[in-house]
Design a protein around this motif. Sequence first.
Motif, PDB file in Angstrom:
ATOM      1  N   GLY A  62     -11.296  -9.847  -4.069  1.00  0.00           N
ATOM      2  CA  GLY A  62     -11.225  -8.298  -4.639  1.00  0.00           C
ATOM      3  C   GLY A  62     -10.758  -8.138  -5.925  1.00  0.00           C
ATOM      4  N   GLU A  71      -7.721   2.773  -6.712  1.00  0.00           N
ATOM      5  CA  GLU A  71      -8.820   1.744  -6.255  1.00  0.00           C
ATOM      6  C   GLU A  71      -8.171   0.658  -5.414  1.00  0.00           C
ATOM      7  N   SER A 100      -8.374  -7.949   8.106  1.00  0.00           N
ATOM      8  CA  SER A 100      -7.557  -7.032   7.431  1.00  0.00           C
ATOM      9  C   SER A 100      -6.159  -6.931   8.079  1.00  0.00           C
ATOM     10  N   GLU A 104       0.817  -1.194   0.046  1.00  0.00           N
ATOM     11  CA  GLU A 104      -0.062   0.015  -0.099  1.00  0.00           C
ATOM     12  C   GLU A 104       0.835   1.112  -0.126  1.00  0.00           C
ATOM     13  N   GLY A 137      -7.721   1.737  -2.131  1.00  0.00           N
ATOM     14  CA  GLY A 137      -8.901   1.656  -1.305  1.00  0.00           C
ATOM     15  C   GLY A 137      -9.229   0.192  -0.884  1.00  0.00           C
ATOM     16  N   ILE A 138      -9.140  -0.469  -1.923  1.00  0.00           N
ATOM     17  CA  ILE A 138      -9.587  -2.030  -1.565  1.00  0.00           C
ATOM     18  C   ILE A 138      -8.693  -2.672  -0.241  1.00  0.00           C
ATOM     19  N   THR A 142      -6.843  -0.724   1.940  1.00  0.00           N
ATOM     20  CA  THR A 142      -7.531   0.046   3.068  1.00  0.00           C
ATOM     21  C   THR A 142      -8.598  -0.545   3.882  1.00  0.00           C
ATOM     22  N   ASN A 143      -9.554  -0.910   2.910  1.00  0.00           N
ATOM     23  CA  ASN A 143     -10.663  -1.235   3.592  1.00  0.00           C
ATOM     24  C   ASN A 143     -10.800  -2.743   3.943  1.00  0.00           C
ATOM     25  N   GLY A 144      -9.625  -3.348   3.600  1.00  0.00           N
ATOM     26  CA  GLY A 144      -9.497  -4.934   4.151  1.00  0.00           C
ATOM     27  C   GLY A 144     -10.290  -5.588   3.111  1.00  0.00           C
ATOM     28  N   GLY A 145     -10.515  -5.174   1.967  1.00  0.00           N
ATOM     29  CA  GLY A 145     -11.399  -6.046   0.936  1.00  0.00           C
ATOM     30  C   GLY A 145     -10.592  -7.035   0.061  1.00  0.00           C
ATOM     31  N   TYR A 146      -9.155  -7.157   0.368  1.00  0.00           N
ATOM     32  CA  TYR A 146      -8.535  -8.389  -0.194  1.00  0.00           C
ATOM     33  C   TYR A 146      -8.495  -9.336   0.448  1.00  0.00           C
TER      34      TYR A 146
END
Lengths: 327, 301
Positions: A250, A304, A318, A180, A307-308, A310-314
């Motif tokens: 993601g 993007e 998280s 990141e 963002g993914i 940071t939001n733990g979308g991976y």
Amino acid sequence: MKKLELADNLINESASQAFYYMMSGGVDENIEFICNNYIPICVKNHNGAHVDFEFDGIYDDRISPIEKLTVIGHVDNLAGYIRKAIKHDVYVVVTCDRHKNPDYGDVVRYNNFALIYGCVEEGSAWCQTYGADHKIETQYVELNKIVESYEALEAEWDYEVYFFRKRKNYSENVNTRKIEKQLRAYLDNQRESDDKIDITGFEHVYGNAVYDFLIKSIKKSEVKNPRSYEMLAEHKRIVDCILRYILKDGYTMVKSRVSALVTLGDEALTQCRDYLISHKSSMAHKLIKTTKIIQHEEYDLFNEVIGIITNGGYTNDSNIGLQRAEI
Amino acid sequence: MIFDRKDYDDIICNKYIPLVVRHPLSSHVDFAYEGILETYPDGLDKRRFTGVSEDIVKYIREAVNDGWYVVTSANEYYLEGKMMSGIRYFRHDIMISDYDDAARTFKTIGYDASGHYRESEVSYNSMNKAYYTLQNEWEFETSLFKINDRTYDTDIDRIRYDLSQYLDAVNPVTGYLDEFIAGKADGKWLNNGIEPYSGIRCLDYLEKVLSGTSGLNEERSITVVKEHIDVIECALNKLKQHGVSDYDENLMSEIKQLIRMVKMQHIKYIEFEEDGITDRMADSVRRLKDKEYTLLKGVCG
């Protein structure tokens, strides 16, 4: 006769990194290492600037998927050592003279590298090295020729042989926080470095600003070969591998954009080659336009991705530092 | 030079024993191991910076402010008191430990024209020229070093192995490739010789050149041998402290006396050109070698 395995080559424009990939098992075996270390790019060369990866694989100072032994100077019975090394699953990279590169104008000597990965008893070897078209290619050569071209560098500082071997049981955690930070630095046209190695270029251009640099170079007719665009195309494929791995589910959110970017990278490369043949201003404009599109697309994509992450979308949680076993 | 040997003898004993002869311009006795290029963590933190700095003077000043020693490539042509000062373009490293803005100079440490390590002042202007004229080199690098608090254990087996390799005059590559294959030499960076002398045979090399006509140029080799003997003594003390083996301290003091004598003889040779002195120097080196061999044989068996 013995031949060591080489992974598919993801990189073709930087011998040290290409060799590193090939020896260490490539993306399949070392995705974690690649994720942690291969995102940033910068502009570097001593005979003119071009886009390049930051990371000099075989000179790397950190513990990595391959073990290294560096020998500087004369080696008695080098051919014997190479055979012995291969017999014990050790790859050998030898610095060689003799490669005459027209890009280097009046420079008489040009150091090349040969990655030796196979030998036969009669004294021949398989190696990977830069060929006449500046591409890494497989050559089958006599070991004595390799020794001879090594010894031609006797009075030079760069008179070195490297021995490499895959590190057994190597594992590394993917550090998404680091990725990141690297991406943010990339978008800010900065570089995110650790405390080990710092490579810069004649042009101080980092991250997304390399596209501005390329556009400027095209306008000034300073792009003389497709190397930068080849690197950028390779860079996109590596980014694809990295995002596919770190984003997990993601990835589907960005898949089509990544795929479009890879296609754009290949398109730009084709346009660059066409431009270098024709030198038509219309081709230059086309290339500039594609370069700008790539720059913007990549900027948006990385934003993007940040963002993914940071939001733990991976992943489902998280935490940073995902273990391979968890995947 | 960054380390005080007394505080870091564990690292030095484990890494600085073998000697080798190599130089693109002229061979000389030297340590095999380029510590600053070593790839794995030791008593120094490292940063390496390749490519051109936008403002090398500023970069060095900021690094020094942050507690780093700076080692950078420099073109000796523009540096005073160097082997190639004003003669020709020549890349070599120098170390910078401090700066003086009032005088606009860096405090540097490096080889002078006669092969001595010396402190000297280099103006900001000269540094700019010495640095920026090298920008077409592959090996165009600046490294930063800082002492860290990492502890380093003495590897007694390594010391014994190195001593026996030294005694057998084994080309370091021979041993280390085997060691690498055995998984014990990862990250090693060896500086092998152009002249085929390794280990204790470096003293044969020194004896040979002193017997010839180039003894005048061997001050650097003699200095290195003197340092080498200090390291050997330190290594032997480590073996003794760990109860591995004792050594003959009287023999060690005779060896130290001999190298001091060689140094004195060399000074006489330079200042007075006394007849037959090079033969006497060569003879001293031969005796030194015999004594060192006996000393180490007593330890390594």
